[in-house]
Scaffold this active site. Sequence first.
Site, PDB file in Angstrom:
ATOM      1  N   ASN A 111      12.652  16.130  15.022  1.00 59.48           N
ATOM      2  CA  ASN A 111      13.736  16.403  16.270  1.00 59.48           C
ATOM      3  C   ASN A 111      13.634  15.113  17.053  1.00 59.48           C
ATOM      4  O   ASN A 111      14.576  14.615  17.610  1.00 59.48           O
ATOM      5  CB  ASN A 111      13.662  17.537  16.926  1.00 59.48           C
ATOM      6  CG  ASN A 111      12.376  17.978  17.613  1.00 59.48           C
ATOM      7  OD1 ASN A 111      11.201  17.406  17.244  1.00 59.48           O
ATOM      8  ND2 ASN A 111      12.429  18.973  18.608  1.00 59.48           N
ATOM      9  N   GLU A 139       1.727  21.923  19.706  1.00 59.25           N
ATOM     10  CA  GLU A 139       3.172  22.002  20.274  1.00 59.25           C
ATOM     11  C   GLU A 139       3.975  22.844  19.510  1.00 59.25           C
ATOM     12  O   GLU A 139       4.745  22.190  18.316  1.00 59.25           O
ATOM     13  CB  GLU A 139       3.539  20.731  20.666  1.00 59.25           C
ATOM     14  CG  GLU A 139       2.788  19.929  21.962  1.00 59.25           C
ATOM     15  CD  GLU A 139       2.757  20.721  23.024  1.00 59.25           C
ATOM     16  OE1 GLU A 139       3.761  21.252  23.586  1.00 59.25           O
ATOM     17  OE2 GLU A 139       1.657  20.371  24.076  1.00 59.25           O
ATOM     18  N   CYS A 186      12.597  22.088  20.971  1.00 58.19           N
ATOM     19  CA  CYS A 186      11.441  23.223  20.994  1.00 58.19           C
ATOM     20  C   CYS A 186      11.833  24.010  22.417  1.00 58.19           C
ATOM     21  O   CYS A 186      11.484  25.264  22.357  1.00 58.19           O
ATOM     22  CB  CYS A 186      10.179  22.643  21.018  1.00 58.19           C
ATOM     23  SG  CYS A 186       9.820  21.199  22.040  1.00 58.19           S
ATOM     24  N   GLU A 234       0.335  18.429  26.339  1.00 55.67           N
ATOM     25  CA  GLU A 234       0.714  16.882  26.202  1.00 55.67           C
ATOM     26  C   GLU A 234       1.074  16.354  27.371  1.00 55.67           C
ATOM     27  O   GLU A 234       1.337  17.206  28.455  1.00 55.67           O
ATOM     28  CB  GLU A 234       1.593  16.702  25.169  1.00 55.67           C
ATOM     29  CG  GLU A 234       1.041  16.985  23.781  1.00 55.67           C
ATOM     30  CD  GLU A 234       2.052  16.460  22.615  1.00 55.67           C
ATOM     31  OE1 GLU A 234       3.185  16.536  22.633  1.00 55.67           O
ATOM     32  OE2 GLU A 234       1.444  15.772  21.794  1.00 55.67           O
TER      33      GLU A 234
END
Length: 488
Positions: free
Chosen positions: A149, A246, A280, A460
Amino acid sequence: MELQKLFYDGKIQEATSGNVFQTINPATGEVICNVQEASEKDMELVIKSAKAGFSKWSSMAPVERGRILQRAASILRSRNDELAALEVLDTGKPISEAMVVDVASGADAIEYYAGIAAAIHGAYHDLGSSFAYVRRQPLGICAGLGAWNYPLQIACWKSAPALACGNAMIFKPSELTPLTAIKLAEIYTEAGLPNGVFNVVQGSSKVGQMLVSDSSIAKISLTGAVGTGKKVMAAAAETLKHVTLELGGKSPIIIFPDANIEEAVNGAILGNFYTQGEVCSNGTRVFVHRSIKDAFLKLLIEKTKRLKIGDPMNEETHIGALISKEHLNKVLSYIESGKRDGSTLCFGGNRYHPKDPATTNGFFVEPTIFDVSSDDDRIACEEIFGPVMTVLTFDQEDEVIQRANNSAFGLAAGVFTSDIKRAHRVVNELNAGVCWINNYNITPVEVPFGGFKQSGIGRENGWAAVHHYTQMKTVYVEMDKIDYPYPG
Ligand code: NDP
C-alpha cells in the site's frame, strides 16, 4: 518499462533464477514490466554483500552515517514527482496523494534518523571502585518485508532507523509493487552509502521466507497482514531473530455528541477513503452517538458523493484503483456480505468502470458506507482494506469503549469530542497503539507507530525504533584488585 532486477553490492544485478513475474498497473489491468525473482544462489550473494556492507558501515562515525542519510533524503525530495508517478503506476493510488505524502514521508523518516544517528548513545554507571558502561550496538543484517500500500514509504520507514543505527538491510518489497524500492537503493548509493548496506531482492513470499530462515539475518521487520505476521514470527523463532511486526487493524473512531460534526465527518473520510481505503490504521468502525447520527450520516454522504473516482494519474482524482483483481474481488465480496447480513447500504457498494477506455478495466470500487446494526457482522469486524466504512450507533461512553476494544486488533483509534477530560479519559481506556483526538491518520515520524494485541509487536518511527534496531552491551570495568573468591 525495462525488465526489473535485483540490487546488491551497490548496483543493479541480474538474478540467476531464470524466473520472472509481472507487475500490473491497477488502473488499467495492463502489465507494466517483468521483474526477476531472486534465487537461493542470489540470496547467498546478497547476504555476502550485506555482510561486507555492515562491516564497513557499522565502523563508520555515526555523524558520517547521518551525513550520507541526509544527502539521500535530499535526493529523494528532489525526485519527488518522478517517484510519486512511479508509485501511482504500481499501486493505483491517486497522484494527488503520492505527490505530497508517499515520497515526502519517506524523506522525512530518512531526514529524522539522519539527525538521530550521531545522538544514539549508551549509558555510564559509577559503581564506586569500578564502573560500567552500556553500549548501544547495531544488530547486524536486518531484513525488511514490505506491504503493497505504501511501498516506498515502508522501505524508508524500515531502512532509515536500521541504517542510522549502523545496520545493513536487505529489503523485499511486495511482489505487487516492486518498482520504487530499487530506486531508493540507487538513491542511497548516489548519496554515498557503501556497497551492500541497502539491498533489494524481488519475489514472492518464498523469497521472504528465505530471509526469515537465514541464520545470518539478525532481525525481520514486516509490514503485512496478521496471518503473515504469525508465520514470520514462528519461522523467525527457529533462529531467535528480533522481530518488528506492523500488521492490520479494524480501528474504531468514536464520535461524541459534542464533537464538531463537520470535522468528525472529515476525519472519518480521511480515515476510510485515503489511498482507496488501503491503509492499515484506517478507522473503519465509526461509532456515532445516536443523537447526532442522522446529521452525521447526511453530511458524510453529501461529502462522499463529491469524491472523484478514476484515473489515478489525473490530479483531480480522489479514489484510485485497488491493488489487484484478486483484492478487488475480496472487497466486493465483503460488500455483498454486508448487504446479505442486513446492513443498510447508505452509499456506493459497486465496482466502478471509468468511461475512459484506458482505465475502464481498472480495479475501482465506489467509496462505500454501511449503517451497521450488529458489531458482529463480518464487515464490522474483519479488515477489508478497501473503501468500505461501517457506521455503528452508541448511547453511552462505557458501552462504546467496551465495543471499540472488542477486537483482536489494536492498531489505532480516534476520538472526536470537544470535552478535553472525556477525550483523555476515553483514550486512556482504548486498547490501541496509536490514538488521535479530533484528527485521524496523522503519522509524524517523531512519534512511535505500531499496534497493541494482534496488530503488531515493536514500533516504527521516533526514538522507539532505535531501541528495535540496536542491542545493548553492558561492559563492567574493574578498577580495584580482585579478592580470592573462597577466603579461608
Ligand atoms: P502480506 O502479509 O501478504 O505481505 C507482506 C510482505 O510479506 C510481502 O512482501 C509478502 O510477499 C511477504 N510475505 C508474505 N508471506 C510471507 C512469509 N510467510 N514469509 C515471509 N514473507 C512473507 O501483506 P500485504 O502486502 O497484502 O499488505 C496488506 C496487509 O498489510 C494488511 O493486512 C494491512 O493491514 C497490513 N499493513 C500494516 C501496516 C502497519 O503499519 N501496521 C501498514 C500497511 C499494511 P508477497 O507480497 O510478495 O507475497
